[in-house]
Design a protein around this motif. Structure first.
Motif, mmCIF file in Angstrom:
data_model
loop_
_atom_site.group_PDB
_atom_site.id
_atom_site.type_symbol
_atom_site.label_atom_id
_atom_site.label_comp_id
_atom_site.label_asym_id
_atom_site.label_seq_id
_atom_site.Cartn_x
_atom_site.Cartn_y
_atom_site.Cartn_z
ATOM 1 N N GLY A 230 26.972 -79.256 45.644
ATOM 2 C CA GLY A 230 27.298 -77.972 45.033
ATOM 3 C C GLY A 230 26.051 -77.140 44.791
ATOM 4 O O GLY A 230 24.926 -77.562 45.096
ATOM 5 N N PHE A 231 26.274 -75.952 44.220
ATOM 6 C CA PHE A 231 25.193 -74.999 43.972
ATOM 7 C C PHE A 231 24.907 -74.859 42.486
ATOM 8 O O PHE A 231 25.766 -75.130 41.644
ATOM 9 N N GLY A 232 23.699 -74.390 42.203
ATOM 10 C CA GLY A 232 23.353 -73.979 40.861
ATOM 11 C C GLY A 232 23.672 -72.506 40.671
ATOM 12 O O GLY A 232 24.147 -71.825 41.585
ATOM 13 N N LYS A 233 23.391 -71.998 39.487
ATOM 14 C CA LYS A 233 23.633 -70.587 39.197
ATOM 15 C C LYS A 233 22.844 -69.693 40.144
ATOM 16 O O LYS A 233 23.344 -68.666 40.621
ATOM 17 N N ASP A 234 21.611 -70.060 40.409
ATOM 18 C CA ASP A 234 20.792 -69.356 41.384
ATOM 19 C C ASP A 234 21.189 -69.844 42.773
ATOM 20 O O ASP A 234 21.134 -71.042 43.047
ATOM 21 N N PRO A 235 21.596 -68.958 43.683
ATOM 22 C CA PRO A 235 22.088 -69.406 44.997
ATOM 23 C C PRO A 235 21.058 -70.122 45.856
ATOM 24 O O PRO A 235 21.413 -70.700 46.875
ATOM 25 N N LYS A 236 19.805 -70.101 45.447
ATOM 26 C CA LYS A 236 18.802 -70.864 46.201
ATOM 27 C C LYS A 236 18.829 -72.348 45.832
ATOM 28 O O LYS A 236 18.241 -73.168 46.537
ATOM 29 N N ASP A 237 19.512 -72.704 44.743
ATOM 30 C CA ASP A 237 19.515 -74.085 44.261
ATOM 31 C C ASP A 237 20.733 -74.831 44.804
ATOM 32 O O ASP A 237 21.862 -74.617 44.356
#
Length: 624
Positions: A230-237
């Motif tokens: 999955g992803f973090g709040k920041d789409p780079k994470d």
């Protein structure tokens, strides 16, 4: 339970009924609960208002035509439901199918299909429940990954939860089977499988870029495998699971940099980390991962949730306690508390008033007064490989008869948790041995990969060596041992009495595989055929040598075979043929065919029949 005490033998129904309650879900605002309640063959969808205390049933199924696979909140007023059923496609191929529906969370609400039937010249999707984001672009919509136009190549659709109206969001691409989105709803991950070359790949769209890139590509069963979590709040994470020093670990990947560098978040020196991410809706971030090994529970990298979990474990010290659901503000939560002697209890918590209230048990009648803990044992296989297993011993019983219970899969494993078959056998008075033979998952890639193309070889020796270890340690009577299993475990049971005919006094198989070549051939009409060939092996002579159906003459012990006619994983003809061969060779065999039963014994009546047949067989051939 005090040592030396013998628990009362419970009615069989206590074990075969199955969970009375599951799929407990908290509404986003924390004001309501839904749950699936199982009453014999029926499943009921229940809604509970936590403010008023009112409870109503929204839907009911007898589980014959379809089962409710899962249910979740789409928003505070509507639910999404996945229905699972057995289908038949071209040339009579039996398949597993799913369909997606929605309904308002109120009594008498209409159940609305989310995917309309396509025209005859269009593809009818087999699996229609891959919901990849709830509440996008608003609370009345969600995103669905669905192969509506080209088989095996998903589009992404924006779907109205109230009407099922669909809008194309992202077009399918060659070589990509399904899609994932970031926390903002942007399609950013494509998952592909090349069936010809038996290879997987992950395509990524880095933030700020319009160019998709292949980030990872690997052959099936490779140590290079990557799972996107999955992803973090920041789409780079991006959070992934990948190899670290021979074990699966959790990493955070930086998509803003060209080489996609990884930062190790969590790892374990002995076991793979195999669970999913735990998200905080309030933070819009993953805070940890579900993981359990020898009493460890959820693991966190977020300090607030570390303290949260520590507080729960202090209040509930004798169980593994999973934060199974959170309201949108993280203040109301559900806990699933479980252990081998406590099958499962749901609790409702409020972080504001620091309250924690038990809601319901999943398996009433089973607790520490009737169940015993599993003892982890370690032994060396004949080639020196270290093998783990679990031994369950009934209280007050010395050298009780032993039931060897190898797991199915074979890519799975047993652990120190509750399972109904072990609980039933131990309560009845048997010892139970569950070996995690090579090929079992959770012990790293090298250990797991030893099952590839190796059915019936060292994997089977590991089971035999474990039994011999227990005998040598004086823990079991060598003349009072039975072997039993389901699916691959059923295969191992029959191979056990064929390869080591003097070791076991009886064998029980449910939905077992007995002709390896035929089982491999059964995948010919599916895209997983080349994967099955790689997994099971291409040496036909070896497959024949390791198939119990070709070893019937060596079998001495009485055998019980049970199989369902609607098994879509292992055809019922496997047990029919095995029974015929045993009868022709004048071996002692009982064959029970369960009309309309599935591979997983989904129906109460089939579980009832299975437990009753096993119970009667053990009473006769392995009496206490």
């Amino acid at each position: 339970m005090a040592q030396g005490d013998k628990a009362a033998v419970l009615p069989l129904e206590t074990f075969y009924h199955g969970e009375r309650l599951d799929q407990v879900r908290l509404s986003p605002d924390g004001s309501k609960l839904i749950a699936l309640r199982h009453v014999k063959d029926d499943t009921l969808l229940q809604l509970i208002d936590l403010v008023s205390g009112d409870a109503v049933y929204l839907a009911r199924t007898d589980n014959i035509k379809y089962k409710i696979g899962w249910v979740r909140w789409a928003n505070n007023s509507h639910l999404l439901l996945s229905f699972r059923f057995g289908g038949v496609r071209g040339m009579g191929v039996k398949t597993h199918e799913t369909r997606l529906f929605s309904m308002e969370a109120k009594e008498g609400a209409e159940i609305i299909p989310m995917v309309a039937r396509t025209q005859k010249d269009e593809h009818q999707s087999q699996f229609q429940d891959d919901v990849i984001k709830i509440g996008f672009p608003d609370q009345d919509h969600f995103l669905l990954s669905l192969d509506r136009e080209v088989a095996g190549q998903d589009n992404v659709y924006q779907v109205n939860v109230k009407t099922g109206k669909m809008k194309l969001q992202h077009k399918h691409k060659p070589g990509i089977n399904s899609w994932m989105v970031d926390r903002q709803g942007v399609v950013r991950v494509g998952l592909g499988y090349d069936e010809k070359n038996v290879e997987y790949k992950i395509r990524l769209l880095p933030p700020g870029s319009e160019d998709w890139v292949t980030a990872w590509q690997w052959p099936a069963f490779s140590e290079q495998a990557v799972s996107v979590l999955g992803f973090g709040k920041d789409p780079k994470d991006l959070y992934i699971r990948a190899n670290h020093e021979g074990r699966n670990a959790v990493f955070k990947v930086d998509l803003s940099k060209a080489d996609f560098p990884r930062t190790l978040l969590l790892s374990h020196p002995q076991y793979d980390l195999e669970g999913g991410l735990i998200y905080s809706e309030a933070k819009d971030e993953p805070v940890g991962i579900y993981f359990s090994a020898d009493g460890a529970d959820s693991w966190y990298w977020d300090e607030e949730f570390k303290a949260f979990q520590a507080g729960l474990d202090k209040v509930l010290p004798d169980t593994v306690n999973y934060i199974s659901d959170l309201s949108q503000n993280d203040r109301t939560y559900l806990v699933y508390s479980t252990s081998v002697t406590s099958p499962g209890t749901y609790l409702l918590g409020d972080r504001n008033d620091k309250s924690l209230m038990a809601l319901a048990e999943t398996n009433p009648g089973l607790d520490e007064t009737t169940l015993v803990a599993k003892q982890k044992i370690q032994y060396k296989a004949r080639d020196g490989l270290a093998i783990e297993g679990y031994l369950s011993v009934p209280p007050g019983s010395k050298a009780a008869p032993l039931v060897v219970f190898p797991h199915g899969g074979p890519f799975s494993s047993d652990n120190n948790s509750f399972d109904p078959f072990t609980a039933y056998l131990v309560n009845k008075g048997y010892q139970v041995f569950q070996p995690n033979f090579r090929g079992s998952t959770g012990y790293g890639h090298e250990f797991m990969s030893q099952a590839i193309g190796q059915y019936g070889m060292a994997m089977q020796d590991d089971i035999t060596d474990g039994v011999q270890y227990l005998i040598a340690e004086g823990l079991v009577d060598p003349k009072r041992i039975c072997i039993m299993g389901a699916s691959y475990g059923g295969y191992a049971a029959l191979l056990g009495v064929a390869r080591t005919p003097d070791l076991y006094q009886c064998a029980i198989s449910f939905a077992g595989v007995f002709d390896l070549k035929e089982q491999r051939s059964s995948y010919r009409k599916f895209t997983s055929y080349n994967l099955a060939k790689k997994q099971m092996g291409t040496d036909n002579d070896l497959l024949e040598q390791n198939s119990p159906i070709n070893l019937v003459k060596q079998i001495k012990a009485p055998v019980l075979l049970i199989h369902g006619t609607e098994d879509r994983s292992v055809s019922v003809k496997q047990s029919r043929w095995m029974a015929d061969e045993l009868k022709s060779a004048k071996k002692q065999v009982q064959y029970v065919e369960l009309e309309n039963a599935t591979h997983h014994l989904d129906y109460y009546s089939h579980r009832k029949a299975t437990f009753e047949q096993i119970d009667a067989f053990l009473n006769h051939y392995l009496p206490l």
